[in-house]
Design a protein around this motif. Structure first.
Motif, PDB file in Angstrom:
ATOM      1  N   TYR A 185      48.090  56.040  20.607  1.00 33.63           N
ATOM      2  CA  TYR A 185      47.826  56.800  19.482  1.00 33.63           C
ATOM      3  C   TYR A 185      48.681  56.304  18.366  1.00 33.63           C
ATOM      4  O   TYR A 185      49.935  56.108  18.623  1.00 33.63           O
ATOM      5  N   PRO A 186      48.234  56.446  17.090  1.00 34.37           N
ATOM      6  CA  PRO A 186      49.486  56.133  16.239  1.00 34.37           C
ATOM      7  C   PRO A 186      50.625  56.588  16.008  1.00 34.37           C
ATOM      8  O   PRO A 186      51.692  56.365  15.839  1.00 34.37           O
TER       9      PRO A 186
ATOM     10  N   GLY B 108      36.465  52.301  28.009  1.00 36.70           N
ATOM     11  CA  GLY B 108      35.494  52.958  26.886  1.00 36.70           C
ATOM     12  C   GLY B 108      36.021  54.153  26.376  1.00 36.70           C
ATOM     13  O   GLY B 108      35.597  54.292  25.069  1.00 36.70           O
ATOM     14  N   LYS B 109      36.083  54.943  27.250  1.00 36.48           N
ATOM     15  CA  LYS B 109      36.037  56.435  26.798  1.00 36.48           C
ATOM     16  C   LYS B 109      37.467  56.571  26.104  1.00 36.48           C
ATOM     17  O   LYS B 109      37.530  57.833  25.124  1.00 36.48           O
ATOM     18  N   PHE B 110      38.233  55.685  25.778  1.00 35.40           N
ATOM     19  CA  PHE B 110      39.509  55.836  25.238  1.00 35.40           C
ATOM     20  C   PHE B 110      39.296  55.406  23.630  1.00 35.40           C
ATOM     21  O   PHE B 110      40.056  55.256  22.902  1.00 35.40           O
ATOM     22  N   MET B 111      38.116  54.920  23.239  1.00 36.82           N
ATOM     23  CA  MET B 111      37.988  54.133  22.033  1.00 36.82           C
ATOM     24  C   MET B 111      37.618  55.486  20.825  1.00 36.82           C
ATOM     25  O   MET B 111      36.611  55.281  20.109  1.00 36.82           O
ATOM     26  N   SER B 112      38.614  56.232  20.833  1.00 35.79           N
ATOM     27  CA  SER B 112      38.556  57.084  19.548  1.00 35.79           C
ATOM     28  C   SER B 112      40.104  57.519  19.251  1.00 35.79           C
ATOM     29  O   SER B 112      40.674  57.863  20.110  1.00 35.79           O
ATOM     30  N   SER B 113      40.347  57.405  18.087  1.00 37.82           N
ATOM     31  CA  SER B 113      41.527  57.794  17.310  1.00 37.82           C
ATOM     32  C   SER B 113      42.784  56.927  17.697  1.00 37.82           C
ATOM     33  O   SER B 113      43.863  57.638  17.294  1.00 37.82           O
TER      34      SER B 113
ATOM     35  N   SER C 154      42.761  57.783  11.813  1.00 36.68           N
ATOM     36  CA  SER C 154      42.469  58.941  12.750  1.00 36.68           C
ATOM     37  C   SER C 154      41.049  59.599  12.316  1.00 36.68           C
ATOM     38  O   SER C 154      40.687  60.481  12.969  1.00 36.68           O
TER      39      SER C 154
ATOM     40  N   GLY D  46      27.694  45.341  20.817  1.00 31.42           N
ATOM     41  CA  GLY D  46      27.085  44.976  22.070  1.00 31.42           C
ATOM     42  C   GLY D  46      27.824  45.228  23.224  1.00 31.42           C
ATOM     43  O   GLY D  46      27.244  45.264  24.222  1.00 31.42           O
ATOM     44  N   TYR D  47      28.932  46.006  23.009  1.00 31.10           N
ATOM     45  CA  TYR D  47      29.826  46.406  24.108  1.00 31.10           C
ATOM     46  C   TYR D  47      29.101  47.323  24.780  1.00 31.10           C
ATOM     47  O   TYR D  47      28.397  48.382  24.189  1.00 31.10           O
ATOM     48  N   ARG D  48      28.954  47.638  26.125  1.00 29.23           N
ATOM     49  CA  ARG D  48      28.470  48.613  26.688  1.00 29.23           C
ATOM     50  C   ARG D  48      29.345  49.320  27.815  1.00 29.23           C
ATOM     51  O   ARG D  48      29.913  48.305  28.596  1.00 29.23           O
TER      52      ARG D  48
ATOM     53  N   LEU E 127      36.861  60.958  35.797  1.00 28.15           N
ATOM     54  CA  LEU E 127      36.616  62.464  36.185  1.00 28.15           C
ATOM     55  C   LEU E 127      35.052  62.372  36.691  1.00 28.15           C
ATOM     56  O   LEU E 127      34.594  63.267  37.288  1.00 28.15           O
ATOM     57  N   THR E 128      34.401  61.153  36.723  1.00 25.21           N
ATOM     58  CA  THR E 128      33.017  61.015  37.315  1.00 25.21           C
ATOM     59  C   THR E 128      33.304  60.959  38.801  1.00 25.21           C
ATOM     60  O   THR E 128      32.421  60.743  39.623  1.00 25.21           O
TER      61      THR E 128
ATOM     62  N   ASP F  88      21.415  48.144  19.630  1.00 22.60           N
ATOM     63  CA  ASP F  88      21.789  46.725  19.501  1.00 22.60           C
ATOM     64  C   ASP F  88      20.126  46.008  19.690  1.00 22.60           C
ATOM     65  O   ASP F  88      19.504  46.751  20.453  1.00 22.60           O
TER      66      ASP F  88
ATOM     67  N   ALA G  61      41.695  50.260  14.313  1.00 22.55           N
ATOM     68  CA  ALA G  61      41.242  51.314  15.292  1.00 22.55           C
ATOM     69  C   ALA G  61      40.500  50.692  16.322  1.00 22.55           C
ATOM     70  O   ALA G  61      39.934  49.712  16.114  1.00 22.55           O
TER      71      ALA G  61
ATOM     72  N   LEU H 253      33.752  60.902  25.150  1.00 22.03           N
ATOM     73  CA  LEU H 253      34.972  60.268  24.966  1.00 22.03           C
ATOM     74  C   LEU H 253      36.087  61.070  25.597  1.00 22.03           C
ATOM     75  O   LEU H 253      35.839  62.240  25.567  1.00 22.03           O
ATOM     76  N   SER H 254      36.986  60.409  25.996  1.00 17.04           N
ATOM     77  CA  SER H 254      38.102  61.039  26.466  1.00 17.04           C
ATOM     78  C   SER H 254      38.555  62.072  25.701  1.00 17.04           C
ATOM     79  O   SER H 254      38.915  63.364  26.095  1.00 17.04           O
TER      80      SER H 254
END
Lengths: 428, 428, 428, 428
Positions: free
Chosen positions: C412-413, C382-387, B387, C369-371, C92-93, B427, C363, B252-253
């Motif tokens: 972000y909150p 996808g990589k932003f799915m945190s916080s 968070s 089922g998301y990939r 980054l990749t 899944d 959140a 994750l970022s």
């Protein structure tokens, strides 16, 4: 080992026995300072500059172990090899010191264990002093004298750091019961004039001095006058009440930045209760005595006060020239007040030893011809000669036999947790 | 007080006497956890998230004093009014708590004094339980049950924090002698399939639960499979050795930013000695057991591992649905290993209670219809629903009678000092 | 490339010619947004989240160059290889992106050079669209549609960032002359009730959607009510004037920490002149319109407001279920107000598109089922799915053809520089 | 206005006309320095110490507007009252300056607008010089001369800051085409001996000098020797290749902390390509010339180099005594190399003016009898006399008519972005 280190006449003439006595007395003194502490009080570090008391006790023992016992004592077995990392302060050419700001994160070794460490070191040191080989004796003796002076510096730091530690606690616990210095009015400042001339600066070689007090050399001074006494709390209150903490015109640029960044508005440890100022002492919270010298101010505050008073701070040379030759007497640790006291109005120059370390205008720099000593002990002083300022005269927590007119203490201009205060000077 | 708090049947049916016994046993347990400590070990705070053991002991007592004794006990006299500031954790509607990162800067009150505080609170609590007024009894009993659950949470935190404290010390002291869990091979992960369907989530109201486990409600789940056991150290080593800590594609970022900023390259407490991996345990440094579950990883690492393994983390709902109805059994604190242990290969779903808190993919959020309780106790859970991520299942330091399938623990995705590990899902 | 990316019917049915027109129109739009700027205005970065306008112009071109021209266009020669480092945002990749907070430290390439870069990319893109090889056409078309949606996102960000840039300048320069939305009273909030039930969430596959809107799936919702309109400035002033920025009881724990750390006391861009509140707009400083929706609040402030009003924020699912099927209409960028406007009191549900992005309680997390897609484009979402938290509905700076009921924005909150506001919900 | 400011003979004897010419020539020079810039280049600030070129252009104009036009010019109307906040640098007794680290966040006023500001100020200044009232003329003339010296200081800073700005850009753009200084071998250092004695220090009052060069006074120097030339890149490479950046024994304590914190391993702007060292110049990237003086080193590096070479840095007094009386000649800005050049091996003492500012061992402190001037101009120098070190001799970007033997420049020991280098000294 600084080549300039000399033993004073008294020490040089002593037998080994008297050095043993001296050693035991000074080492014991460190433990007496800790006598009022609870085990918990030994462990706390309230900011990076502060060290836990147990660290001080261990580090000073490490100093003897590392510089005396391991190199010179054939029978000595290292107490615990892990201590070399934990209790090395800043001798980078010796080993990697443990992170300074993390000294308070070590619950082990315990206080009891550190006292065992001290006892083991002391036993071996007495054995070394008694049976030292003739051919190394001069080097050994020099290092022991250095180690004892080092121990005394840490005695002062222990009291200074404990004050900070207790002051951060909302319970404001006191270190121990302390008597209050007598309160009385002090006379207005008078001025001691000193003529233009060429003067000697630095230690004369009789007795111990640190390498930073050498070489003795001549300097040329313009005429000046030194204030007869320290700036009092009452006078400093005048500065506060005149809005000086909000007036950038009085401050050095870096000083004003510190005032803003830290919201300084009074000396460290001062707090206003109703309309009265109190401050933390080693004896607990007390009202500020208007006649006692102001204490726990930074060099920035000292300089701003001087600017407000239309005076200036003395250079370290002006201070040394003025004080040189006067008897070593004052409110030093032996009075056991452990806080600054009002001047006695008796002599022309008052409070020049003891009470508070006096900020000078001088940057900490090497004297002409100074050379850093060979080896690890060379890290003792020289590497700190950058961005720090010199303070002179000792304070109420300085051992009376540890101060002299050539003694150079040094801290950063922003530091306030030392017992530091203000004496004014002016041009003539 | 959360209206959803319910007493379990056992408690509800007890006389006051049995609540006294329960109270005394749980309170005693906190002190037993501290029995191996030296006084110094009680005082240390190695990072803002960690609290000193003596603070935990005092804070849990403050909880009873503040929410039970002062409102309900007529005869109780506040032990020390200053403690309300010092030992309030985060109840901002009650009083101003002492700065959390500064909890380790307080040498006073001493450990002995805090034990006296505990004793005074305990004596008064027993008196209150025994003689509580009939009309307030239900409220009192609810609050006591909450206080005891709160105490158990802090028992877990004490062990967690002590591990961090001992691990920062280069001497790597152990908390106490601990037996090693039996070492044995573990079978490959198999998968427990769960059908698409509508399931119940949340506590059913029998026995105590925190307000964040309410209201019980229905959710719709897609079909999924849950791994039969936790990810092992051997499996995690595969992830490490594949260069995953240097491969941003897996992270994750925010996780990658944490890896970079903190130079993460292995779980917390791991260190490589020669070519072998060791890790710190409450029993001191030990070689990493390849079959034991990986522990002390952040949610970021858990998610990156899952990505590397081409799986994902389960949601908290998938976890609860899978575990609901299974007996509460596992490597919890009562095994006294105080570290995760290899799975037993016996049941289909293993290690679902104990060993490590299992990071889920779910953000910590209120259940539909959740309302923060009235009053100060309302700050217990609800205000942290931002968070943070949910962990499930308890760990090897969780009291066995403190965990259940609806229990929601929560920490920030970056946190690693908890006993936290990984269970995979996928899944269908 | 997300496998879930689908072309909308209109696009799928177009000839290449219509894609060329679409491409040219959207690319031109980015430049029209910059038309009012001075050269200097293109270069500034006022905080790490903000990017200079010239960076936006270059990065969106880099997107087409990197994902379309270099892989698919035989004749294309890289405009400047150094740009790959400078204008990669976070892939980054693909390559090492230039430090994000340092985007404002680059005076070169100049604005003129970046316009040349755009022109070169556009020329080659038109050539590619016109002459693309048959066998790669589907992939190329998907990527172009993604690139155009990406460009529209950056159009919104440019306006958002320019507002921040102009607002930091004490001269408060305006971006350009803007008309003021009509001022009028708004009716009290009424409530739209939604029944308990199983609902579809996510994009239905007709037309373009980001991968994070897939897979479409069913969820179970408890009954709830959604407010008929956004919270107004007048209502938010009630919250302010009730002392809410000083009342921790209303705030999430992290939110209260933000209030303290940043001294928040009103929405971003508000300032009090005499006793009146003004705020910065893209048209310069203006008095706060009491009937317009409150804007530039964090999720923490949105949640605290809801708590104060004894309501809550809707989940993103509640929002989507309520809005799904309604026409896409509202104060979006095409009104050219570029600021939120008072509701029209006409329809039951108002302001659901445009005006402000509506903070939800959800959140940002993957749908069941998301990939993450294969390859570098997989880093898009996808990589932003945190916080982070989900915002819905678009704002007054969102292109009207860029929003839909399944669109998930995320920040972000703590973020306040987006055009973000509040719609309330409540349980039934 | 410093009372010690004196006009040089030339100036004093000029008619107003020649002051007009002098004014116009120096003001024009600032604009010529900017001639190679793109508009974008004017706006960038790459670290707090650096200011955008357009800020320099505006601030120097503000100086004349504030200290000359507004107080003395009856007809002058303030160009824009908002500029007083934006372009005040650090005169806190005058007004609140705009945040220094935020100078790069202002796109407005535009570069064109600032040129208009300059033109308006210049027109009014010429008018003031031509028609100044007789009775204020002396004060006006002093302030103009100060303003022109101030402008020249900022000319040097502009070039210094532009180098930093271009160097941060991965494209390494050059400021402009520059010729390369002739490359040739330099002879070994020889030593110029100076006897013990009493010497004059400070400006003699003929011509302009800053207040910090006053009062002229006598000092007593011990015998010393000064190196005949600056330390070269080849010599400094010897220091690097000897592992000195990893050897704490060579460093001041604060210096070592800087090395660690900033990962210093070579002078600023150096980068290794394959095995060869290149460095950024105002003419772009070039190979390091082994015979040219090392440049862009901190005082910490200078002191560590001296320690490695078993020498020391000179004091500012030793430098001034050695250089006093020599003609002002060297690689100053008029050579237009804008980088240091190899010594010419011709004279005994070489490179004492120009090439690089020479770090001395002296802390920046007031001379005996120095007093800060009354009024706002008193903030010019005195308030910086804390924690900074003195540099002497000017550099390759110093205007040739702006340097003299008594000139004291000052920066922090850690600063590296100035054209600063090393000359050695030793005790005799």
């Amino acid at each position: 080992m600084p080549s300039s280190l000399q033993l004073d006449e008294r020490t040089a003439s002593t037998t080994n026995n008297s050095l043993v006595l001296n050693y035991e007395q000074i080492r014991k003194e460190s433990e007496l300072i800790c006598a009022p502490l609870e085990t918990e009080d030994y462990c706390i570090q309230t900011m990076p500059d502060v060290s836990p008391a147990k660290w001080h006790l261990a580090h000073t023992s490490w100093f003897f172990e590392t510089f005396l016992l391991l190199p010179f004592s054939r029978n000595y077995r290292c107490f615990n090899p892990a201590y070399d990392h934990l209790f090395n302060s800043y001798y980078l050419t010796h080993s990697q010191p443990f992170s300074r700001p993390a000294r308070g994160l070590l619950s082990r070794p315990t206080v009891a264990e550190i006292y065992r460490y001290r006892a083991a070191v002391d036993e071996a040191m007495v054995e070394l002093i008694t049976n030292a080989p003739e051919r190394s004796w001069q080097e050994i003796e020099s290092l022991i004298v250095l180690g004892l002076n080092h121990e005394q510096q840490h005695q002062e730091l222990m009291l200074t750091d404990l004050k900070h530690i207790f002051a951060q606690n909302p319970l404001r616990p006191r270190y121990r019961e302390l008597s209050t210095p007598p309160a009385h009015e002090v006379a207005d400042i008078s001025w001691i004039n000193v003529d233009k001339g060429i003067y000697d600066i630095g230690h004369n070689g009789n007795g111990f001095a640190y390498d930073n007090e050498y070489p003795r050399h001549k300097i040329l001074l313009q005429p000046f006058a030194l204030a007869s006494r320290l700036v009092t709390n009452a006078e400093y209150l005048g500065f506060i009440n005149d809005g000086s903490y909000k007036n950038p015109a009085l401050w050095l640029s870096d000083g004003w930045a510190s005032v803003q960044a830290n919201a300084w508005h009074a000396p460290l440890y001062w707090e206003q209760r109703d309309s009265e100022w109190w401050h933390m002492t080693l004896g607990g919270m007390r009202p500020v005595d208007p006649n006692a010298p102001v204490c726990h101010v930074s060099q920035y505050e000292a300089a701003a006060y001087a600017s407000w008073a239309d005076r200036r701070l003395p250079t370290e040379f002006e201070w040394e020239v003025s004080v040189s030759g006067l008897p070593i007497d004052g409110n030093l640790r032996n009075t056991d007040y452990l806080q600054p006291a009002a001047g006695n109005n008796e002599s022309l120059l008052q409070q020049h030893y003891g009470d508070v370390w006096e900020w000078t205008a001088s940057a900490y720099a090497p004297y002409p011809g100074y050379r850093v000593a060979e080896g690890t002990v060379g890290e003792y002083n020289g590497k700190f000669m950058s961005s720090q300022a010199v303070l002179r005269g000792g304070s109420c927590v300085t051992p009376a036999d540890h101060i002299r007119s050539s003694y150079r203490n040094f801290f950063y201009p922003k530091d306030r947790w030392q017992f530091s205060g203000i004496r004014l000077a002016r041009d003539l």
